[in-house]
Design a protein around this motif. Structure first.
Motif, PDB file in Angstrom:
ATOM      1  N   UNK A  21      18.056 -56.486 -24.902  1.00  0.00           N
ATOM      2  CA  UNK A  21      18.013 -57.144 -26.212  1.00  0.00           C
ATOM      3  C   UNK A  21      19.311 -56.891 -26.968  1.00  0.00           C
ATOM      4  N   UNK A  22      19.788 -55.652 -26.931  1.00  0.00           N
ATOM      5  CA  UNK A  22      21.043 -55.321 -27.602  1.00  0.00           C
ATOM      6  C   UNK A  22      22.220 -56.062 -26.996  1.00  0.00           C
ATOM      7  N   UNK A  23      22.240 -56.187 -25.675  1.00  0.00           N
ATOM      8  CA  UNK A  23      23.325 -56.914 -25.009  1.00  0.00           C
ATOM      9  C   UNK A  23      23.294 -58.392 -25.394  1.00  0.00           C
ATOM     10  N   UNK A  24      22.108 -58.987 -25.449  1.00  0.00           N
ATOM     11  CA  UNK A  24      21.996 -60.396 -25.854  1.00  0.00           C
ATOM     12  C   UNK A  24      22.467 -60.592 -27.292  1.00  0.00           C
ATOM     13  N   UNK A  25      22.115 -59.663 -28.156  1.00  0.00           N
ATOM     14  CA  UNK A  25      22.566 -59.766 -29.556  1.00  0.00           C
ATOM     15  C   UNK A  25      24.080 -59.616 -29.645  1.00  0.00           C
ATOM     16  N   UNK A  26      24.638 -58.740 -28.830  1.00  0.00           N
ATOM     17  CA  UNK A  26      26.084 -58.548 -28.826  1.00  0.00           C
ATOM     18  C   UNK A  26      26.798 -59.811 -28.354  1.00  0.00           C
ATOM     19  N   UNK A  27      26.277 -60.437 -27.305  1.00  0.00           N
ATOM     20  CA  UNK A  27      26.873 -61.675 -26.795  1.00  0.00           C
ATOM     21  C   UNK A  27      26.819 -62.768 -27.868  1.00  0.00           C
ATOM     22  N   UNK A  28      25.678 -62.896 -28.548  1.00  0.00           N
ATOM     23  CA  UNK A  28      25.565 -63.910 -29.601  1.00  0.00           C
ATOM     24  C   UNK A  28      26.461 -63.598 -30.799  1.00  0.00           C
ATOM     25  N   UNK A  29      26.671 -62.310 -31.075  1.00  0.00           N
ATOM     26  CA  UNK A  29      27.561 -61.940 -32.174  1.00  0.00           C
ATOM     27  C   UNK A  29      29.018 -62.208 -31.817  1.00  0.00           C
ATOM     28  N   UNK A  30      29.390 -61.971 -30.560  1.00  0.00           N
ATOM     29  CA  UNK A  30      30.770 -62.195 -30.144  1.00  0.00           C
ATOM     30  C   UNK A  30      31.089 -63.679 -29.944  1.00  0.00           C
ATOM     31  N   UNK A  31      30.102 -64.438 -29.526  1.00  0.00           N
ATOM     32  CA  UNK A  31      30.294 -65.868 -29.276  1.00  0.00           C
ATOM     33  C   UNK A  31      29.257 -66.683 -30.054  1.00  0.00           C
ATOM     34  N   UNK A  32      29.459 -66.841 -31.369  1.00  0.00           N
ATOM     35  CA  UNK A  32      28.466 -67.549 -32.184  1.00  0.00           C
ATOM     36  C   UNK A  32      28.330 -69.030 -31.808  1.00  0.00           C
ATOM     37  N   UNK A  33      29.366 -69.605 -31.232  1.00  0.00           N
ATOM     38  CA  UNK A  33      29.278 -71.014 -30.814  1.00  0.00           C
ATOM     39  C   UNK A  33      28.278 -71.187 -29.669  1.00  0.00           C
ATOM     40  N   UNK A  59      23.527 -73.827 -27.521  1.00  0.00           N
ATOM     41  CA  UNK A  59      22.163 -73.698 -27.016  1.00  0.00           C
ATOM     42  C   UNK A  59      21.181 -74.445 -27.919  1.00  0.00           C
ATOM     43  N   UNK A  60      21.429 -74.380 -29.229  1.00  0.00           N
ATOM     44  CA  UNK A  60      20.576 -75.108 -30.177  1.00  0.00           C
ATOM     45  C   UNK A  60      20.697 -76.606 -29.959  1.00  0.00           C
ATOM     46  N   UNK A  61      21.913 -77.081 -29.767  1.00  0.00           N
ATOM     47  CA  UNK A  61      22.116 -78.509 -29.505  1.00  0.00           C
ATOM     48  C   UNK A  61      21.459 -78.951 -28.209  1.00  0.00           C
ATOM     49  N   UNK A  62      21.534 -78.103 -27.189  1.00  0.00           N
ATOM     50  CA  UNK A  62      20.933 -78.402 -25.894  1.00  0.00           C
ATOM     51  C   UNK A  62      19.409 -78.491 -25.992  1.00  0.00           C
TER      52      UNK A  62
END
Length: 115
Positions: free
Chosen positions: A18-30, A35-38
């Motif tokens: 969960x922490x790794x996923x949050x880190x990835x989303x924080x580093x790459x907000x686009x 994913x939302x558009x998809x």
């Protein structure tokens, strides 16, 4: 917490993921926007909240399942302890009877006192 046995390994792995996923989303907000558009979600933050709710529901369901298993195990162990306690009490009573019986038997063998 893992070293002090306050947290089991499988939960530690879950929180690390969960922490790794949050880190990835924080580093790459686009990435969240893509994913939302998809998925057809208009506002990316709504997707983030939906994913968080789904995660919390999943964790809650898993912990409820674990609790049910633990309650069943506790009930089984309590029944075993009750059976073993009854067996120990039965053996203790038979030991008490056996220790009282030899002195009575000795008196019976000697017969009545002779005057």
């Amino acid at each position: 917490m893992l070293m002090r046995r306050h947290l089991r390994e499988k939960y530690a792995v879950m929180w690390l993921l969960i922490g790794a996923a949050m880190l990835v989303l924080a580093l790459f907000p686009d990435l969240l926007g893509a994913l939302a558009g998809l998925l057809g979600v208009i506002v990316p933050s709504n997707l983030l909240f939906a994913l968080a709710v789904a995660l919390l529901i999943g964790v809650t369901l898993h912990l409820s399942w674990e609790l049910s298993r633990a309650e069943e195990e506790i009930r089984r162990v309590a029944e075993e302890v009750a059976i073993l306690r009854a067996e120990v009490e039965r053996l203790q009573a038979s030991m008490d009877e056996a220790s009282a019986s030899p002195s009575e038997e000795a008196e019976d063998r000697d017969g009545p006192p002779v005057s």
